[in-house]
Design a protein around this motif. Structure first.
Motif, PDB file in Angstrom:
ATOM      1  N   SER A 148      -3.970   1.662   9.774  1.00  0.00           N
ATOM      2  CA  SER A 148      -3.620   1.756  11.194  1.00  0.00           C
ATOM      3  C   SER A 148      -4.246   0.584  11.954  1.00  0.00           C
ATOM      4  O   SER A 148      -4.911   0.779  12.985  1.00  0.00           O
ATOM      5  N   ASN A 160     -11.227   6.687   3.414  1.00  0.00           N
ATOM      6  CA  ASN A 160     -11.743   7.650   4.407  1.00  0.00           C
ATOM      7  C   ASN A 160     -13.126   8.183   4.045  1.00  0.00           C
ATOM      8  O   ASN A 160     -13.494   9.284   4.468  1.00  0.00           O
ATOM      9  N   SER A 180       8.601  -1.618   9.939  1.00  0.00           N
ATOM     10  CA  SER A 180       9.865  -1.248   9.302  1.00  0.00           C
ATOM     11  C   SER A 180      10.986  -2.217   9.636  1.00  0.00           C
ATOM     12  O   SER A 180      12.108  -2.036   9.187  1.00  0.00           O
ATOM     13  N   LYS A 238       1.869  -1.292   8.990  1.00  0.00           N
ATOM     14  CA  LYS A 238       3.191  -0.797   8.581  1.00  0.00           C
ATOM     15  C   LYS A 238       4.206  -1.397   9.550  1.00  0.00           C
ATOM     16  O   LYS A 238       4.009  -1.380  10.773  1.00  0.00           O
ATOM     17  N   HIS A 296       9.126  -7.509  12.802  1.00  0.00           N
ATOM     18  CA  HIS A 296       7.699  -7.149  12.843  1.00  0.00           C
ATOM     19  C   HIS A 296       6.972  -7.672  11.604  1.00  0.00           C
ATOM     20  O   HIS A 296       5.853  -8.178  11.701  1.00  0.00           O
ATOM     21  N   ASP A 345       0.837  -1.198   0.000  1.00  0.00           N
ATOM     22  CA  ASP A 345       0.000   0.000   0.000  1.00  0.00           C
ATOM     23  C   ASP A 345       0.871   1.247   0.000  1.00  0.00           C
ATOM     24  O   ASP A 345       1.681   1.446   0.906  1.00  0.00           O
ATOM     25  N   LEU A 368      -3.079  -1.550  13.842  1.00  0.00           N
ATOM     26  CA  LEU A 368      -2.582  -1.707  15.226  1.00  0.00           C
ATOM     27  C   LEU A 368      -2.786  -0.409  16.010  1.00  0.00           C
ATOM     28  O   LEU A 368      -2.249  -0.260  17.105  1.00  0.00           O
TER      29      LEU A 368
HETATM   30  N1  LIG Z   1      -5.698   5.883   3.688  1.00  0.00           N
HETATM   31  C1  LIG Z   1      -5.232   6.638   4.659  1.00  0.00           C
HETATM   32  O1  LIG Z   1      -5.647   7.805   4.859  1.00  0.00           O
HETATM   33  C2  LIG Z   1      -4.180   6.094   5.574  1.00  0.00           C
HETATM   34  C3  LIG Z   1      -3.893   6.748   6.779  1.00  0.00           C
HETATM   35  C4  LIG Z   1      -2.922   6.191   7.618  1.00  0.00           C
HETATM   36  C5  LIG Z   1      -2.276   5.016   7.218  1.00  0.00           C
HETATM   37  N2  LIG Z   1      -2.558   4.422   6.015  1.00  0.00           N
HETATM   38  C6  LIG Z   1      -1.850   3.181   5.569  1.00  0.00           C
HETATM   39  O2  LIG Z   1      -1.919   2.206   6.608  1.00  0.00           O
HETATM   40  C7  LIG Z   1      -0.614   1.788   6.956  1.00  0.00           C
HETATM   41  C8  LIG Z   1      -0.532   1.357   8.397  1.00  0.00           C
HETATM   42  O3  LIG Z   1      -1.011   2.352   9.279  1.00  0.00           O
HETATM   43  P1  LIG Z   1      -0.082   3.108  10.349  1.00  0.00           P
HETATM   44  O4  LIG Z   1       1.312   3.158   9.858  1.00  0.00           O
HETATM   45  O5  LIG Z   1      -0.769   4.407  10.618  1.00  0.00           O
HETATM   46  O6  LIG Z   1      -0.249   2.274  11.685  1.00  0.00           O
HETATM   47  P2  LIG Z   1      -0.112   0.737  12.169  1.00  0.00           P
HETATM   48  O7  LIG Z   1       0.170  -0.173  11.050  1.00  0.00           O
HETATM   49  O8  LIG Z   1      -1.329   0.491  13.005  1.00  0.00           O
HETATM   50  O9  LIG Z   1       1.109   0.823  13.172  1.00  0.00           O
HETATM   51  C9  LIG Z   1       2.431   0.961  12.753  1.00  0.00           C
HETATM   52  C10 LIG Z   1       3.295   0.923  13.995  1.00  0.00           C
HETATM   53  O10 LIG Z   1       3.169  -0.379  14.598  1.00  0.00           O
HETATM   54  C11 LIG Z   1       4.464  -0.920  14.774  1.00  0.00           C
HETATM   55  N3  LIG Z   1       4.401  -2.369  14.547  1.00  0.00           N
HETATM   56  C12 LIG Z   1       4.203  -3.036  13.393  1.00  0.00           C
HETATM   57  N4  LIG Z   1       4.227  -4.366  13.592  1.00  0.00           N
HETATM   58  C13 LIG Z   1       4.457  -4.541  14.912  1.00  0.00           C
HETATM   59  C14 LIG Z   1       4.615  -5.687  15.734  1.00  0.00           C
HETATM   60  N5  LIG Z   1       4.529  -6.913  15.211  1.00  0.00           N
HETATM   61  N6  LIG Z   1       4.858  -5.508  17.055  1.00  0.00           N
HETATM   62  C15 LIG Z   1       4.947  -4.265  17.589  1.00  0.00           C
HETATM   63  N7  LIG Z   1       4.810  -3.135  16.864  1.00  0.00           N
HETATM   64  C16 LIG Z   1       4.574  -3.271  15.528  1.00  0.00           C
HETATM   65  C17 LIG Z   1       5.346  -0.257  13.744  1.00  0.00           C
HETATM   66  O11 LIG Z   1       6.670  -0.268  14.195  1.00  0.00           O
HETATM   67  P3  LIG Z   1       7.961  -0.458  13.222  1.00  0.00           P
HETATM   68  O12 LIG Z   1       7.791   0.531  12.110  1.00  0.00           O
HETATM   69  O13 LIG Z   1       9.084  -0.162  14.147  1.00  0.00           O
HETATM   70  O14 LIG Z   1       7.982  -1.856  12.714  1.00  0.00           O
HETATM   71  C18 LIG Z   1       4.746   1.160  13.700  1.00  0.00           C
HETATM   72  O15 LIG Z   1       5.268   1.933  14.754  1.00  0.00           O
HETATM   73  C19 LIG Z   1       0.250   3.028   6.602  1.00  0.00           C
HETATM   74  O16 LIG Z   1       1.597   2.723   6.503  1.00  0.00           O
HETATM   75  C20 LIG Z   1      -0.387   3.405   5.286  1.00  0.00           C
HETATM   76  O17 LIG Z   1       0.067   2.556   4.238  1.00  0.00           O
HETATM   77  C21 LIG Z   1      -3.521   4.933   5.202  1.00  0.00           C
END
Ligand SMILES: NC(=O)c1ccc[n+]([C@@H]2O[C@H](COP(=O)([O-])OP(=O)(O)OC[C@H]3O[C@@H](n4cnc5c(N)ncnc54)[C@H](OP(=O)(O)O)[C@@H]3O)[C@@H](O)[C@H]2O)c1
Length: 258
Positions: A183, A137, A228, A226, A232, A43, A185
């Motif tokens: 998001s 959204n 990095s 997400k 994870h 994504d 998580l």
């Molecule tokens: N359409 C939209 O408007 C919109 C808005 C926001 C996000 N998004 C998309 O959704 C994706 C994900 O959302 P997000 O980045 O906001 O939040 P998320 O995926 O809920 O959380 C990411 C966080 O969780 C940590 N994490 C991941 N796997 C883990 C694990 N197994 N154990 C512990 N921590 C873990 C990551 O750490 P590390 O990085 O250190 O691994 C990072 O700090 C974005 O990257 C983007 O592609 C879309």
């Protein structure tokens, strides 16, 4: 192992990699590592400024481009006749593909602008720049309105145990559309919930695996955490070899904040 979902004519790997903030050389390496671990759904968005990194990581992965399900999005400032289609062409150039699998409107605008953007999205679909189109959204009413103008097959929204959006999720299921949970998580916040920690101990899994399993066990729901680090990424993929009991699914729903 990966689960591939079929909703209408959209076939999409249920678990993808979110790439917001994965930029530059480090971002490209993280994306490449995820592909190496087996991620086949990525994504991105014009707004993330990392489409070139995604394109390079896929190109260098030594797999056919067609193997990776690729989503990108158009930012509302490009919802104009002049900017929309050239913007998508620029995304394709950076991604090094002729078409993406899914092209989304990143955020809704006002009603008239949404209508214009949906027309332009359809134009991209007809030009075969995208195999499928969708939105992100959009609330229930906006989604209903959008369906009158374009065959959208997905709505990407924030969806996790703190944000359940029951009405929208039910509506998307009814329409046989995919709800892609961003998001998933809650950027790590849900991992601190005592219930998630308790279930992790009970199932001998990690908190993130419990949360992702809860999402992917729901009908028509995909998730794009997400991550990095390889650790994870690997952990987040290992969610297809166990099942949460119905009662535990319900308990996690009770964490939902109004
Ligand atoms: N359409 C939209 O408007 C919109 C808005 C926001 C996000 N998004 C998309 O959704 C994706 C994900 O959302 P997000 O980045 O906001 O939040 P998320 O995926 O809920 O959380 C990411 C966080 O969780 C940590 N994490 C991941 N796997 C883990 C694990 N197994 N154990 C512990 N921590 C873990 C990551 O750490 P590390 O990085 O250190 O691994 C990072 O700090 C974005 O990257 C983007 O592609 C879309």
């Amino acid at each position: 192992m990966q689960k591939v979902m079929q909703c209408g004519n959209l076939k999409i790997p249920a678990l993808g990699l979110g790439t917001y903030k994965l930029t530059g050389r480090v971002g490209e390496q993280a994306i490449a590592e995820a592909i190496g671990l087996g991620y086949r759904h990525i994504d991105t968005a014009a707004f993330y400024d990392n489409e070139a990194e995604v394109g390079t990581a896929i190109k260098n992965a030594g797999i056919a481009k067609a193997e990776v399900f690729l989503t990108t999005k158009v930012w509302p400032s490009s919802f104009t006749k002049k900017l929309f289609v050239p913007g998508v062409q620029e995304s394709l150039r950076k991604l090094k593909v002729n078409a993406v699998d899914l092209l989304l409107l990143h955020w809704p605008a006002d009603e008239e602008t949404n209508k214009l953007a949906l027309g332009l999205l359809l134009e991209c679909y007809e030009k075969q720049y995208a195999k499928h189109v969708g939105v992100s959204n959009f609330n229930l009413a906006q989604c209903g309105a959008a369906l009158q103008f374009a065959p959208i097959s997905c709505n990407q929204v924030e969806y996790n145990p703190h944000k359940c959006l029951a009405d929208l999720a039910g509506y998307l299921q009814q329409q046989n559309m995919v709800l892609t949970a961003y998001s998933p998580l809650a950027r790590g916040a849900v991992l601190n919930e005592p219930l998630i920690q308790q279930l992790a101990a009970q199932y001998n899994r990690t908190g993130s695996q419990i949360v992702l399993r809860w999402l992917l066990q729901q009908k028509n729901v995909a998730a794009i955490p997400k991550a990095s680090t390889g650790k994870h990424c690997m952990e987040n993929m290992q969610v297809f070899d166990f099942e949460l009991a119905d009662e535990d699914m319900r308990q996690i729903f009770s964490l939902c904040k109004p």
